[in-house]
Design an enzyme around this catalytic site. Structure first.
Site, PDB file in Angstrom:
ATOM      1  N   SER A 139     -75.867 -90.519  31.762  1.00 18.34           N
ATOM      2  CA  SER A 139     -75.357 -89.429  32.593  1.00 18.34           C
ATOM      3  C   SER A 139     -73.850 -89.354  32.384  1.00 18.34           C
ATOM      4  O   SER A 139     -73.236 -90.306  31.887  1.00 18.34           O
ATOM      5  CB  SER A 139     -75.665 -89.779  34.057  1.00 18.34           C
ATOM      6  OG  SER A 139     -75.039 -88.865  34.926  1.00 18.34           O
ATOM      7  N   TYR A 152     -76.324 -94.786  41.756  1.00 19.70           N
ATOM      8  CA  TYR A 152     -76.711 -94.074  40.531  1.00 19.70           C
ATOM      9  C   TYR A 152     -75.699 -94.370  39.424  1.00 19.70           C
ATOM     10  O   TYR A 152     -76.080 -94.670  38.289  1.00 19.70           O
ATOM     11  CB  TYR A 152     -76.794 -92.582  40.816  1.00 19.70           C
ATOM     12  CG  TYR A 152     -77.193 -91.733  39.627  1.00 19.70           C
ATOM     13  CD1 TYR A 152     -78.533 -91.597  39.271  1.00 19.70           C
ATOM     14  CD2 TYR A 152     -76.240 -91.061  38.868  1.00 19.70           C
ATOM     15  CE1 TYR A 152     -78.911 -90.806  38.183  1.00 19.70           C
ATOM     16  CE2 TYR A 152     -76.606 -90.271  37.787  1.00 19.70           C
ATOM     17  CZ  TYR A 152     -77.941 -90.147  37.457  1.00 19.70           C
ATOM     18  OH  TYR A 152     -78.306 -89.365  36.367  1.00 19.70           O
ATOM     19  N   LYS A 156     -76.396 -96.087  35.693  1.00 21.52           N
ATOM     20  CA  LYS A 156     -76.200 -95.409  34.410  1.00 21.52           C
ATOM     21  C   LYS A 156     -75.125 -96.104  33.559  1.00 21.52           C
ATOM     22  O   LYS A 156     -75.217 -96.093  32.322  1.00 21.52           O
ATOM     23  CB  LYS A 156     -75.885 -93.928  34.636  1.00 21.52           C
ATOM     24  CG  LYS A 156     -77.063 -93.144  35.240  1.00 21.52           C
ATOM     25  CD  LYS A 156     -78.315 -93.178  34.358  1.00 21.52           C
ATOM     26  CE  LYS A 156     -79.439 -92.301  34.882  1.00 21.52           C
ATOM     27  NZ  LYS A 156     -80.643 -92.327  34.033  1.00 21.52           N
TER      28      LYS A 156
HETATM   29  N1  LIG Z   1     -80.343 -83.098  35.885  1.00 20.18           N
HETATM   30  C1  LIG Z   1     -79.141 -83.480  35.507  1.00 20.18           C
HETATM   31  O1  LIG Z   1     -78.158 -82.719  35.620  1.00 20.18           O
HETATM   32  C2  LIG Z   1     -78.910 -84.839  34.922  1.00 20.18           C
HETATM   33  C3  LIG Z   1     -77.595 -85.202  34.601  1.00 20.18           C
HETATM   34  C4  LIG Z   1     -77.358 -86.442  34.042  1.00 20.18           C
HETATM   35  C5  LIG Z   1     -78.419 -87.296  33.793  1.00 20.18           C
HETATM   36  N2  LIG Z   1     -79.684 -86.941  34.113  1.00 20.18           N
HETATM   37  C6  LIG Z   1     -80.762 -87.889  33.800  1.00 20.18           C
HETATM   38  O2  LIG Z   1     -81.816 -87.200  33.141  1.00 20.18           O
HETATM   39  C7  LIG Z   1     -83.069 -87.805  33.475  1.00 20.18           C
HETATM   40  C8  LIG Z   1     -84.022 -86.760  34.043  1.00 20.18           C
HETATM   41  O3  LIG Z   1     -83.446 -86.234  35.230  1.00 20.18           O
HETATM   42  P1  LIG Z   1     -84.029 -84.953  35.998  1.00 20.18           P
HETATM   43  O4  LIG Z   1     -82.861 -84.195  36.463  1.00 20.18           O
HETATM   44  O5  LIG Z   1     -85.075 -84.299  35.193  1.00 20.18           O
HETATM   45  O6  LIG Z   1     -84.678 -85.675  37.288  1.00 20.18           O
HETATM   46  P2  LIG Z   1     -85.875 -85.196  38.218  1.00 20.18           P
HETATM   47  O7  LIG Z   1     -85.993 -83.732  38.233  1.00 20.18           O
HETATM   48  O8  LIG Z   1     -85.682 -85.918  39.514  1.00 20.18           O
HETATM   49  O9  LIG Z   1     -87.153 -85.799  37.464  1.00 20.18           O
HETATM   50  C9  LIG Z   1     -87.286 -87.199  37.351  1.00 20.18           C
HETATM   51  C10 LIG Z   1     -88.590 -87.527  36.648  1.00 20.18           C
HETATM   52  O10 LIG Z   1     -88.713 -88.960  36.630  1.00 20.18           O
HETATM   53  C11 LIG Z   1     -89.976 -89.328  37.181  1.00 20.18           C
HETATM   54  N3  LIG Z   1     -89.877 -90.630  37.820  1.00 20.18           N
HETATM   55  C12 LIG Z   1     -89.044 -91.010  38.812  1.00 20.18           C
HETATM   56  N4  LIG Z   1     -89.257 -92.282  39.141  1.00 20.18           N
HETATM   57  C13 LIG Z   1     -90.249 -92.730  38.338  1.00 20.18           C
HETATM   58  C14 LIG Z   1     -90.923 -93.963  38.195  1.00 20.18           C
HETATM   59  N5  LIG Z   1     -90.622 -95.014  38.977  1.00 20.18           N
HETATM   60  N6  LIG Z   1     -91.878 -94.074  37.250  1.00 20.18           N
HETATM   61  C15 LIG Z   1     -92.213 -93.030  36.467  1.00 20.18           C
HETATM   62  N7  LIG Z   1     -91.608 -91.825  36.551  1.00 20.18           N
HETATM   63  C16 LIG Z   1     -90.655 -91.680  37.486  1.00 20.18           C
HETATM   64  C17 LIG Z   1     -90.321 -88.186  38.147  1.00 20.18           C
HETATM   65  O11 LIG Z   1     -91.712 -88.051  38.317  1.00 20.18           O
HETATM   66  P3  LIG Z   1     -92.580 -88.638  39.540  1.00 20.18           P
HETATM   67  O12 LIG Z   1     -91.878 -88.250  40.792  1.00 20.18           O
HETATM   68  O13 LIG Z   1     -93.911 -88.005  39.283  1.00 20.18           O
HETATM   69  O14 LIG Z   1     -92.607 -90.105  39.323  1.00 20.18           O
HETATM   70  C18 LIG Z   1     -89.807 -86.975  37.362  1.00 20.18           C
HETATM   71  O15 LIG Z   1     -90.779 -86.588  36.401  1.00 20.18           O
HETATM   72  C19 LIG Z   1     -82.736 -88.939  34.441  1.00 20.18           C
HETATM   73  O16 LIG Z   1     -82.594 -90.151  33.721  1.00 20.18           O
HETATM   74  C20 LIG Z   1     -81.400 -88.527  35.013  1.00 20.18           C
HETATM   75  O17 LIG Z   1     -80.668 -89.622  35.507  1.00 20.18           O
HETATM   76  C21 LIG Z   1     -79.972 -85.735  34.677  1.00 20.18           C
END
Ligand SMILES: NC(=O)c1ccc[n+]([C@@H]2O[C@H](COP(=O)([O-])OP(=O)(O)OC[C@H]3O[C@@H](n4cnc5c(N)ncnc54)[C@H](OP(=O)(O)O)[C@@H]3O)[C@@H](O)[C@H]2O)c1
Length: 230
Positions: A139, A152, A156
């Site tokens: 991130s 968080y 990261k």
């Molecule tokens: N969105 C952003 O702007 C952003 C920015 C920087 C980094 N990131 C990183 O990108 C990645 C994806 O983020 P996102 O924004 O798509 O998040 P999100 O919308 O909250 O989705 C998270 C996903 O992870 C799954 N998950 C969570 N805990 C889990 C567990 N214990 N076991 C298996 N699956 C699990 C959730 O599914 P279930 O609830 O079905 O388990 C969901 O499919 C993450 O690593 C996040 O830190 C995102």
């Protein structure tokens, strides 16, 4: 990796957000996706929609036993070419000393120990072929900090260190990469940015650039701390 190949892509956190947008494009390009998440309804729906060779399974990455059982199911059909550690949690906005111990523990269990669980279960099969790319989702908050997201941020920053150390352990021909995806309007972003998350790209828009970027990663990027281009 060669652009015309068909890859086996292991992806954690496939049920929504970035994971969901990524896997739909991977499948549309002809690749095989092995995805997981915890939400039973979402996984059942994915299993009904996407038949083998794609496989979706209910797995909590924080549970080492579940992850090992997942690997025992999918590895006999072949080692992944790409292992995408995407699943993660965000803490509810709060100053560090106000974050309940149980919430802090759960975030660390998923964001750090979950990544190690997946690597422990799947990497040996990749090592046996001396081939494959591991991408650990980091991130902007793996390289900078803000108030109210300390759990968080620390998870990261850990992913950056874990990925670089792993990169030093891999044989040539493989790669471990820490990847900052950028800022994308997902449930995770909405939980910390509120309604202003809507000014950022949707996961589907983001995946237009993220998918070719990811599929273009290979041994030359080993040890990289990369960001999806905007
Ligand atoms: N969105 C952003 O702007 C952003 C920015 C920087 C980094 N990131 C990183 O990108 C990645 C994806 O983020 P996102 O924004 O798509 O998040 P999100 O919308 O909250 O989705 C998270 C996903 O992870 C799954 N998950 C969570 N805990 C889990 C567990 N214990 N076991 C298996 N699956 C699990 C959730 O599914 P279930 O609830 O079905 O388990 C969901 O499919 C993450 O690593 C996040 O830190 C995102």
């Amino acid at each position: 990796m060669a652009k015309s190949a068909v890859y086996r892509i292991l992806l954690t956190g496939a049920t929504r957000g970035l994971g969901r947008a990524l896997f739909e494009k991977f499948i549309a390009l002809g690749h095989t996706v092995l995805g997981c998440g915890r939400a039973p309804e979402a996984i059942t729906q994915l299993q009904q929609e996407w038949r083998p060779p794609h496989r979706f399974q209910m797995v909590d990455v924080a549970n080492a036993k579940q992850v090992r059982q997942w690997s025992e199911k999918v590895l006999p059909e072949g080692a992944p070419d790409f292992l995408l550690n995407n699943a993660a949690l965000m803490n509810r906005n709060a100053r560090l000393w106000e974050v309940p111990a149980a919430e802090f523990d759960q975030l660390i269990d998923v964001n750090i120990k979950g990544v190690a669980n997946v690597i422990r279960a799947f990497l040996p099969a990749m090592l046996a072929r001396k081939k494959g790319v591991i991408v650990n989702f980091s991130s902007g908050w793996g390289r900078s900090t803000s108030p109210e997201v300390a759990p968080y941020c620390c998870s990261k920053w850990a992913i950056e260190g874990l990925s670089q150390a792993l990169a030093q352990e891999l044989p040539s021909g493989m790669a471990a990469i820490a990847l900052n995806p950028g800022i994308i309007d997902t449930e995770m972003l909405r939980s910390c940015f509120g309604s202003s998350a809507a000014q950022y790209p949707s996961p589907e828009e983001w995946s237009e650039k993220a998918v070719p970027f990811l599929l273009g990663l290979g041994p030359r990027q080993n040890g990289g701390s990369l960001t999806v281009p905007t």
